[in-house]
Design a protein around this motif. Sequence first.
Motif, short mmCIF file in Angstrom:
data_model
loop_
_atom_site.label_atom_id
_atom_site.label_comp_id
_atom_site.label_asym_id
_atom_site.label_seq_id
_atom_site.Cartn_x
_atom_site.Cartn_y
_atom_site.Cartn_z
N ASN A 128 0.86 -1.17 0.00
CA ASN A 128 0.00 0.00 0.00
C ASN A 128 0.90 1.23 0.00
O ASN A 128 1.48 1.58 1.01
N HIS A 129 1.05 1.89 -1.14
CA HIS A 129 1.97 3.02 -1.25
C HIS A 129 1.49 4.24 -0.48
O HIS A 129 2.23 5.20 -0.30
N GLU A 130 0.24 4.23 -0.02
CA GLU A 130 -0.25 5.31 0.82
C GLU A 130 0.14 5.08 2.28
O GLU A 130 -0.01 5.96 3.11
N ALA A 131 0.62 3.85 2.58
CA ALA A 131 1.08 3.54 3.93
C ALA A 131 2.58 3.28 3.86
O ALA A 131 3.07 2.23 4.26
N ASN A 132 3.31 4.27 3.32
CA ASN A 132 4.75 4.09 3.17
C ASN A 132 5.49 4.57 4.41
O ASN A 132 5.08 5.51 5.08
N ILE A 133 6.59 3.89 4.71
CA ILE A 133 7.36 4.15 5.91
C ILE A 133 8.81 4.43 5.55
O ILE A 133 9.38 3.78 4.67
N LEU A 134 9.40 5.41 6.21
CA LEU A 134 10.82 5.73 6.04
C LEU A 134 11.60 5.21 7.25
O LEU A 134 11.24 5.51 8.39
N ILE A 135 12.64 4.43 6.98
CA ILE A 135 13.52 3.95 8.04
C ILE A 135 14.87 4.64 7.87
O ILE A 135 15.51 4.52 6.82
N VAL A 136 15.30 5.38 8.89
CA VAL A 136 16.58 6.07 8.86
C VAL A 136 17.47 5.46 9.94
O VAL A 136 17.26 5.69 11.14
N ASP A 137 18.46 4.66 9.53
CA ASP A 137 19.34 3.98 10.46
C ASP A 137 20.64 3.65 9.73
O ASP A 137 20.60 3.23 8.57
N ASP A 138 21.78 3.84 10.39
CA ASP A 138 23.06 3.58 9.72
C ASP A 138 23.47 2.12 9.76
O ASP A 138 24.51 1.75 9.20
N GLU A 139 22.66 1.27 10.39
CA GLU A 139 22.96 -0.16 10.44
C GLU A 139 22.08 -0.89 9.43
O GLU A 139 20.87 -1.04 9.62
N ALA A 140 22.71 -1.37 8.36
CA ALA A 140 21.98 -2.04 7.28
C ALA A 140 21.18 -3.26 7.76
O ALA A 140 20.03 -3.45 7.33
N PRO A 141 21.72 -4.12 8.66
CA PRO A 141 20.94 -5.28 9.12
C PRO A 141 19.62 -4.88 9.78
O PRO A 141 18.61 -5.57 9.63
N ILE A 142 19.64 -3.75 10.53
CA ILE A 142 18.42 -3.29 11.18
C ILE A 142 17.41 -2.83 10.14
O ILE A 142 16.22 -3.16 10.21
N ARG A 143 17.86 -2.06 9.16
CA ARG A 143 16.95 -1.60 8.11
C ARG A 143 16.35 -2.79 7.36
O ARG A 143 15.15 -2.82 7.08
N GLN A 144 17.18 -3.76 7.03
CA GLN A 144 16.73 -4.92 6.27
C GLN A 144 15.73 -5.75 7.06
O GLN A 144 14.73 -6.25 6.52
#
Length: 238
Positions: A3-19
Amino acid sequence: MFNHEANILIVDDEAPIRQLLRLYLNKEGFYVDEAEDGVSGLKMALHKTYRFIVLDNMLPGISGLDICKKIRAVQETPILFLSASDSEYDKLDCFEAGADDYVTKPFSPREIVHRIHGILSRTSKEAYQKRRNLPTAPIILNDLVIDPDARSVSLNKVKLNLTMKEYDLLFVLSSNHGTPFSLEELYKKVWKGNSFGDFRTVVTHIKRLREKLNQTQAYSGKRIQTIWGVGYIFNDGS
């Protein structure tokens, strides 16, 4: 299907956490964008509309705290902080900047998803309309005036600069003055809490709220009284 209207931004310098978060959020139908540093994260947050932002506090370039302040200056997108710090002062700084929630690392990705759903459910347009249909008469307790429509508070005709959560806490306590509340009850009412809740959040916010009341008028913080073994009660000052 996302659902592109329920998009989320994750800002974190640790790639494993983002993934990891992307994996769990994708399963819930959220579309996820990622940023690995503060500069790109802030740029994305200000130039694209997001339904929710997950923000690490310690980032290269610009700190999460500064990003939150800049976002709050122009928009009310819900923000959940991730941080390796369990410091009470760090938590208070983030909430003061406008954070909706704060989770310390390491964390359960299921907990993050649960918290995001909870925050989104109470910040939806439908929830907003329901709140607007509630009685909005000002609460007047001697020299303390709370205006629910404007979400403003004045003490002895001086306006208090409160965060959203500080206002909500004061509103719950003052509109039920004389009624004691446990930490759990306040957490559920203000943070719409769940089993993942950290009730110490209530204690730190009460502390900051008392300080702001005292700064405006000496000893006014004593209106929020501690009932040992129970929680807090508001004295109307009469």
